[in-house]
Design an enzyme around this catalytic site. Sequence first.
Site, PDB file in Angstrom:
ATOM      1  CE  LYS A  32     -13.048 -36.554  -2.418  1.00 13.03           C
ATOM      2  NZ  LYS A  32     -14.441 -36.211  -2.769  1.00 13.03           N
ATOM      3  CB  SER A  44     -16.141 -39.751  -3.892  1.00 14.44           C
ATOM      4  OG  SER A  44     -16.121 -38.351  -3.741  1.00 14.44           O
ATOM      5  CB  SER A  53     -18.688 -36.947  -2.595  1.00 14.87           C
ATOM      6  OG  SER A  53     -18.835 -37.944  -3.546  1.00 14.87           O
TER       7      SER A  53
HETATM    8  N1  GLN Z   1     -22.053 -40.780  -5.723  1.00 17.86           N
HETATM    9  C1  GLN Z   1     -22.107 -39.714  -6.680  1.00 17.86           C
HETATM   10  C2  GLN Z   1     -21.378 -40.104  -7.932  1.00 17.86           C
HETATM   11  O1  GLN Z   1     -20.911 -41.177  -7.978  1.00 17.86           O
HETATM   12  C3  GLN Z   1     -21.585 -38.460  -6.085  1.00 17.86           C
HETATM   13  C4  GLN Z   1     -20.105 -38.367  -6.106  1.00 17.86           C
HETATM   14  C5  GLN Z   1     -19.617 -37.054  -5.587  1.00 17.86           C
HETATM   15  O2  GLN Z   1     -20.357 -36.280  -4.989  1.00 17.86           O
HETATM   16  N2  GLN Z   1     -18.364 -36.769  -5.889  1.00 17.86           N
HETATM   17  O3  GLN Z   1     -21.243 -39.369  -8.835  1.00 17.86           O
END
Ligand code: GLN
Length: 494
Positions: A78, A158, A182
């Site tokens: 990532k 994400s 995410s």
């Molecule tokens: N969807 C969540 C957010 O937008 C989680 C994102 C994540 O876990 N990095 O914050």
Amino acid sequence: MTNLNHLTIAAALDGLKNKDFTAVELTQAHIKAMGSAKNLNAFITETPALALEQAAESDKRRADGKAGMLEGIPLAIKDLFCTKGVRTTAASHILENFVPPYESTVTERLFANGAVMLGKASLDEFAMGSSNTTSHFGHVINPWKREGHNTELVPGGSSGGSAASVAARIAMGATGTDTGGSIRQPAAFCGIAGIKPTYGRCSRWGVVAFASSLDQAGVFARTTEDCAILLESCAGFDPKDSTSAPHDVPDFRATLESGVKGLKIGIPKEYRVDGMPAEIEKLWENGIAWLKEAGAEIVDVSLPHTRHALPTYYIIASAEASSNLARYDGVRYGLREEGKDLIELYEKTRAAGFGDEVKRRIILGTYVLSAGYYDAYYIKAQKVRRLISNDFTNAFERCDALLTPTAPSAAFAIGENEDDPVKMYLNDVFTVPTSLAGLPGMSIPAGLNAEGLPLGLQIIGRPWDEETVFKVARSIEKAAAFTALPQSLVRQAA
Ligand code: GLN
């Protein structure tokens, strides 16, 4: 022989050991898959030359009898993990040309164990999102499509690029980070497995920060066993991260097959949310039946503060993000837009460098931290966070792990939910409470919906008890026998 890029990590390690193929051949097969799946836009930076170089070194180490735990396994990283000498962008314009002079601890450990890096996988900008549509480098496309339709779907977010690349057989596994879901949500949307370990299990050192009290690194792969191998090779105490815990990392594979007989599995009643699609409800029922059949005892539990989790998360995560992202000021590194004075330089740099979702979080976070609102929002959210965490502690007095759906829907279309941030935030309803409590959570593919899209089940464990999480996941994996492939790959595998 099966295409090399369709093997599991465990099978590939055996094949390498038995000299059925080399790490260079294995890497070449993945580079080829990467080349024929460019339409997914899963990578921000592809590193095929580096991968082949690493693979050649790996073959040499193996020949010298020095094979590591992941020797020769090609992975996607990532693009939130700093990789020495390889551009690391966090999918943001502000870091578009940032080349870190150091390596994150997680990637350092993976490479020390022999892993090969295929490239830096895309994500939502600064890991903020549930759709991988906020990347400065364009949307990532889910390799899955609705049966008979050509609509492009999101891979989840994400860590969308990581999940899409593992699902599309471009990478055997990938790193991810999970702040509120995410890893788990994109794993569910892409029909693969993904685990967010206990907060403090994997070092955050060298991971671009979003919300430090929630950010946790973890892994994706296509099977539970592969996740266990990957996690074991990158977890563990790191003196460079003050929130890293001094706990030994168990051999997760050793207990993987020991079954769920006698385990108590809790079903939290508050996760039966209004408007949950019948097929998600059905999937959950299947999971319960499978575990029961395998000898687990099912118990109803209550997590009474669940409905406060989303607002609590979005206050805390935004507050920490606004503070963490203050460092991108155009002075030290990253994008710089000149101005007539320092203030204008800050303003122009940040206005040009951040996308809309990141700006929304910075504004929200700055607001909840401002004098006058700090007590009403931020301090209140910290207190509710404790209550949410206590809910889990109480539930774990009655059970050994919890079973829930991972997400309230299957993958949605690109552009859907875009005009309504709150609707987008609702995607995290089942994953966020675990993050607030710092617990391990894993998503495992458990079936397809009526449109042929994958759905995931989530297993939540006690702190530091990833072993039970893996055991339960393995049991579901065996019962679900999920073998479906994204449509574009069905031909390739035949
Ligand atoms: N969807 C969540 C957010 O937008 C989680 C994102 C994540 O876990 N990095 O914050």
